[in-house]
Write an enzyme that holds these catalytic residues in place. Structure first.
Site: not given
Ligand SMILES: NC(=O)c1ccc[n+]([C@@H]2O[C@H](COP(=O)([O-])OP(=O)(O)OC[C@H]3O[C@@H](n4cnc5c(N)ncnc54)[C@H](O)[C@@H]3O)[C@@H](O)[C@H]2O)c1
Length: 261
Positions: A51, A168, A203
């Site tokens: 991360d 996105y 999240t």
């Molecule tokens: N939460 C939702 O409702 C949802 C819905 C659909 C898809 N998603 C997808 O699920 C995945 C996880 O999302 P989440 O909800 O856990 O979000 P989150 O923001 O809690 O976690 C994402 C993590 O990715 C890390 N990150 C981002 N860019 C980075 C980089 N360049 N290098 C290293 N680390 C990086 C961030 O520091 C963060 O800890 C994402 O791809 C998101 O698009 C989430």
């Protein structure tokens, strides 16, 4: 077709076959990434947790008792970092069995206000990082003719931006397309590549979303609630396990019925 006898059904293995697997999780300090770390730890896997955020990452690594976990803190959009990540996993554990690409950023700028640089930043963060980590992982997996990669899409990639921006939504549709290309390339080498596309998940990513927007998404979801991150992690774990050994190239919706294909 006749049903198999009950005695045969009783022999279907429930062991997910993940003990001692080497699992690389990107975005491991995020909501879904942390839930994945816990779920794989329960299966006695060995973890490489990646991360941007070193402090949050160290906290997650500390949450994973009884297993070997390594933290890798860096920005995966930087050139060469994906290769360094996979190199670190191989150096520590000798191989990579599973990669889960959860690192990503949300973006909701309205279409008329979005500049090209902003657009490119989102594609870079969500698509290019997924591609680069997968490419580096495949270089380590192909010689062993085994492995599994799970990418994370989104319902927004299916529906287009409802509340999410076009940037996105496009990036997540691209991750699903990338998954299919990776699956075609990797399949002949005994490697599965799949994509999980969540709906609304509780999240940090959705913490700043307006309550009316969240309520509207929940109202449009037949299960009438958002998901807990563990409900996404369990599907990711399943897809990377021996229980899903013949599943390849799918985009699996985990969205409570918000979008049905
Ligand atoms: N939460 C939702 O409702 C949802 C819905 C659909 C898809 N998603 C997808 O699920 C995945 C996880 O999302 P989440 O909800 O856990 O979000 P989150 O923001 O809690 O976690 C994402 C993590 O990715 C890390 N990150 C981002 N860019 C980075 C980089 N360049 N290098 C290293 N680390 C990086 C961030 O520091 C963060 O800890 C994402 O791809 C998101 O698009 C989430």
């Amino acid at each position: 077709m006749t049903q198999p006898p009950i005695s045969f059904l009783a022999t279907i293995p429930m062991d997910l076959g993940l003990t001692d697997s080497v699992v690389v999780i990107t975005g491991a300090a995020g909501g879904i990434g942390t839930a994945c770390a816990r779920a794989y730890a329960q299966e006695d896997a060995r973890l490489v947790l990646a991360d941007l955020a070193p402090d949050r990452l160290a906290a997650v690594a500390g949450l994973v008792p009884g297993t070997q976990a390594v933290a890798f803190a860096d920005d995966l959009t930087r050139d060469g970092v994906a290769d360094e990540l996979i190199g670190a996993a191989v150096a520590r554990f000798g191989r990579v069995d599973i990669v889960v690409n959860t690192a990503g950023v949300y973006h909701a700028t309205a279409l008329p206000d979005m500049g090209a640089d902003e657009w490119r930043r989102i594609q870079e963060a969500n698509v290019t990082t997924t591609f680069q980590v997968a490419r580096a992982a495949l270089a380590a997996m192909v010689p062993r003719q085994a492995g599994s990669i799970v990418n994370i899409g989104s319902v927004a990639g299916r529906t287009g931006g409802l509340s999410a921006g076009a940037s996105y939504s496009t990036s997540k549709a691209a991750v699903a397309g990338l998954t299919r290309s990776l699956a075609r390339y990797a399949g002949p080498h005994g490697i599965n590549v799949n994509c999980v596309s969540p709906g609304l998940v509780e999240t940090p990513m959705i913490a700043d979303r307006p309550p009316s927007e969240v309520a509207s998404a929940i109202g449009a979801t037949p299960l009438r609630r958002s998901a807990q991150p563990e409900e996404i992690a369990s599907v990711i774990v399943f897809l990377s396990s021996t229980a899903a050994s013949f599943v390849n190239g799918v985009q699996l919706d985990v969205n409570g019925g918000l979008h049905m294909d």
